[in-house]
Design a protein around this motif. Structure first.
Motif, mmCIF file in Angstrom:
data_model
loop_
_atom_site.group_PDB
_atom_site.id
_atom_site.type_symbol
_atom_site.label_atom_id
_atom_site.label_comp_id
_atom_site.label_asym_id
_atom_site.label_seq_id
_atom_site.Cartn_x
_atom_site.Cartn_y
_atom_site.Cartn_z
ATOM 1 N N PRO A 103 45.678 27.158 12.546
ATOM 2 C CA PRO A 103 44.891 27.758 11.466
ATOM 3 C C PRO A 103 44.789 29.278 11.577
ATOM 4 O O PRO A 103 45.003 29.851 12.642
ATOM 5 N N GLU A 104 44.443 29.878 10.453
ATOM 6 C CA GLU A 104 44.185 31.323 10.432
ATOM 7 C C GLU A 104 42.869 31.588 11.167
ATOM 8 O O GLU A 104 41.857 30.932 10.883
ATOM 9 N N ASP A 151 38.881 26.986 8.863
ATOM 10 C CA ASP A 151 39.497 25.923 9.671
ATOM 11 C C ASP A 151 39.511 26.253 11.155
ATOM 12 O O ASP A 151 39.712 25.383 11.990
ATOM 13 N N PHE A 152 39.361 27.520 11.454
ATOM 14 C CA PHE A 152 39.278 27.920 12.859
ATOM 15 C C PHE A 152 37.800 27.967 13.224
ATOM 16 O O PHE A 152 37.088 28.917 12.908
ATOM 17 N N TYR A 206 37.062 22.396 15.925
ATOM 18 C CA TYR A 206 38.525 22.314 15.999
ATOM 19 C C TYR A 206 39.027 22.746 17.366
ATOM 20 O O TYR A 206 39.789 22.051 18.027
#
Length: 270
Positions: free
Chosen positions: A132-133, A138-139, A143
């Motif tokens: 992920p970016e 998403d980061f 995660y």
DNA sequence: AAAGACACCTGTCCGC
DNA sequence: TGCGGACAGGTGTCTT
């Protein structure tokens, strides 16, 4: 040279000059980059650049016929220049636009790449398996913590792995771990969730701050406009082996991890 | 699947 | 001044 902040700085630098511009010509003086620059790159000639985006450390120029993927490797830079500016030794590729501007890839070590794809670029072999970016939602701690379980590599190598998270290179990995107070030698699989929470926040802060400063210029990085970045003034440990830690009285140490130099403070980072 | 070594290439700097 | 070696912002590939 370029980690995510430098690539993003470059993208922002070229965007206003080339967005929605027609590509007139592509000049390849040296096709032997990390991969051979494909001949089909010329299919871009006559096309309009519809978007200038970034995925990880790749810059994507999209046209209706396909997308150019540009990677700056270790020593690459992209600059905006006027048509007619004489190329120098390591100026390998020009993309020339109808407005008499061109973007020029200079890359002494030639670890960079210029590739062409006619498919969804996000499904390109080199892009699709990226993590992920770091600045995206998403980061996050859930995660990163989950992904780290069972991993036996050091946390420094873990966060530098593009399949874990993109864009965190050697400088910002060292700096982030320093600010988070985490030893670069800690095993990724053993680091607590609380510490990952702090690390995620700090990685985002460090990268965002570096982008604001126009990236880090260590020796020769220049922005698209030719100016240097200024974030190097805020580096706490990178390149400071032997100097006193900026926070305590210990000395910054330098070690090797996965063939890369790591800088850290053995007192502040546990 | 994961980890480690190695590859690609040029320029620079340091010690002798 | 010259030479050898180490090192440099990245990451795919091959071998264990």
């Amino acid at each position: 040279m370029p980690e995510l902040p430098e690539v993003e700085t470059t993208r922002r630098g070229i965007l206003p000059y080339i967005d929605q511009q027609t590509v007139v010509e592509i000049i390849v003086r040296q096709p032997k980059l990390r991969w051979l620059v494909p001949d089909e790159i010329h299919d871009m000639e006559g096309e309009i650049v519809q978007s200038v985006t970034r995925r990880g450390k790749y810059i994507l120029l999209e046209t209706s016929k396909g997308t150019v993927l540009i990677h700056l490797g270790m020593s690459g830079s992209l600059r905006i220049l006027d048509v007619g500016t004489e190329p120098e030794k390591h100026d390998h590729v020009d993309i020339v636009f109808a407005n008499k501007k061109l973007i020029r890839l200079c890359d002494p070590r030639r670890f960079g790449a210029v590739l062409w794809t006619t498919k969804n670029p996000l499904k390109h072999k080199l892009i699709r398996s990226l993590g992920p970016e770091p600045l995206g939602e998403d980061f996050n701690v859930d995660y990163l913590f989950q992904f780290s379980r069972g991993r036996k590599v050091s946390i420094k190598q873990f966060i530098m792995n593009g399949h874990v998270v993109v864009g965190v290179g050697n400088i910002y990995a060292c700096e982030s771990l320093f600010k988070a107070g985490i030893s670069p030698k800690a095993l990724a699989g053993k680091v607590s969730k609380a510490r990952y929470k702090k690390l995620v926040i700090i990685i985002k802060e460090v990268l965002a701050a570096a982008i604001e400063q126009g990236g880090t210029t260590l020796k020769d990085f220049v922005r698209a406009t030719g100016k240097p970045g200024y974030f190097q003034q805020q580096l706490n440990v990178y390149g400071r082996a032997g100097e006193q830690c900026s926070v305590c009285d210990a000395t910054v140490k330098q070690i090797k991890q996965g063939q890369r130099s790591t800088f850290y403070c053995g007192k502040c980072q546990r």
